[in-house]
Design an enzyme around this catalytic site. Sequence first.
Site, PDB file in Angstrom:
ATOM      1  CG  ASP A  15      -2.064   0.943   1.126  1.00  0.00           C
ATOM      2  OD1 ASP A  15      -2.344   1.428   0.008  1.00  0.00           O
ATOM      3  OD2 ASP A  15      -2.686   1.240   2.161  1.00  0.00           O
ATOM      4  CG  ASN A  63      -7.820  -2.184  -5.807  1.00  0.00           C
ATOM      5  OD1 ASN A  63      -6.888  -2.973  -5.650  1.00  0.00           O
ATOM      6  ND2 ASN A  63      -8.060  -1.232  -4.918  1.00  0.00           N
TER       7      ASN A  63
END
Length: 229
Positions: A15, A63
């Site tokens: 991330d 996503n």
Amino acid sequence: MQKNNIPYHVAIIMDGNGRWAENKNMPRSIGHEQGLKTLSKITQKVFEVGVKNLSVYAFSSENWKRPKNEITHLMALFEKALESNFQYMVDNKIKFNLLGNIKKFPSSLQKKIRNLEEITQKNKDFNFYLAANYGSKEELAFAADTLRNSSRKITESIFKNAFYAPNLPDVDLLIRTGGETRLSNFLLWQSAYAEIYFTKTLWPDFKTTHLNKALEFFSRKIRRFGKIY
Ligand code: FPP
């Protein structure tokens, strides 16, 4: 577990690519490209130290909610990554496994994924799992649905056998970069006893020194798995 407290399975939530780029006034796509470079370096290091299984979270089932241009760029980057790491996987006897449902991916990308899986399927030394369009809750629902007509008693091992990758071992060390302290629907079942290492370092900045810190963190843990010593 294997020698010297080296984890058998490391999972990484990579991330911070977007923030890394935004901090530098660059487009988020540059952050993902830098993230890919980090992934190549860290993958080599992880296998070099003796970890046998590495799973990385490249694209979650959530996503798809991102802007279309970011998704298109990520798909192109995945293709590039498969091409540029193809020989590395073959030469180092790494078995490539895709974790997730790739039917929504461009067909050229699907072909490259299946091709790499096929060519490396006999490799036994190391396993690389790329989680793409992966969601743990979806995987659990998929397993339940697969077994819905079964007349057998569903045990843990029968249930696990219906997962996307039944052979994926339990996670020993889970690393999340980027400062958030959550699992974001990644390998929930498999991480039931994982040691979890959170770092504020953004993924593109994650270096071997950071990996070593995570491995040291793991080696200091006494893993009881519910028992008392
Ligand atoms: C999370 O950062 C990262 C992703 C959604 C994509 C991960 C992709 C890579 C590391 C590069 C390509 C990898 C492969 C396997 C080809 P974020 O965008 O959520 O960052 P932010 O939290 O700072 O916005």
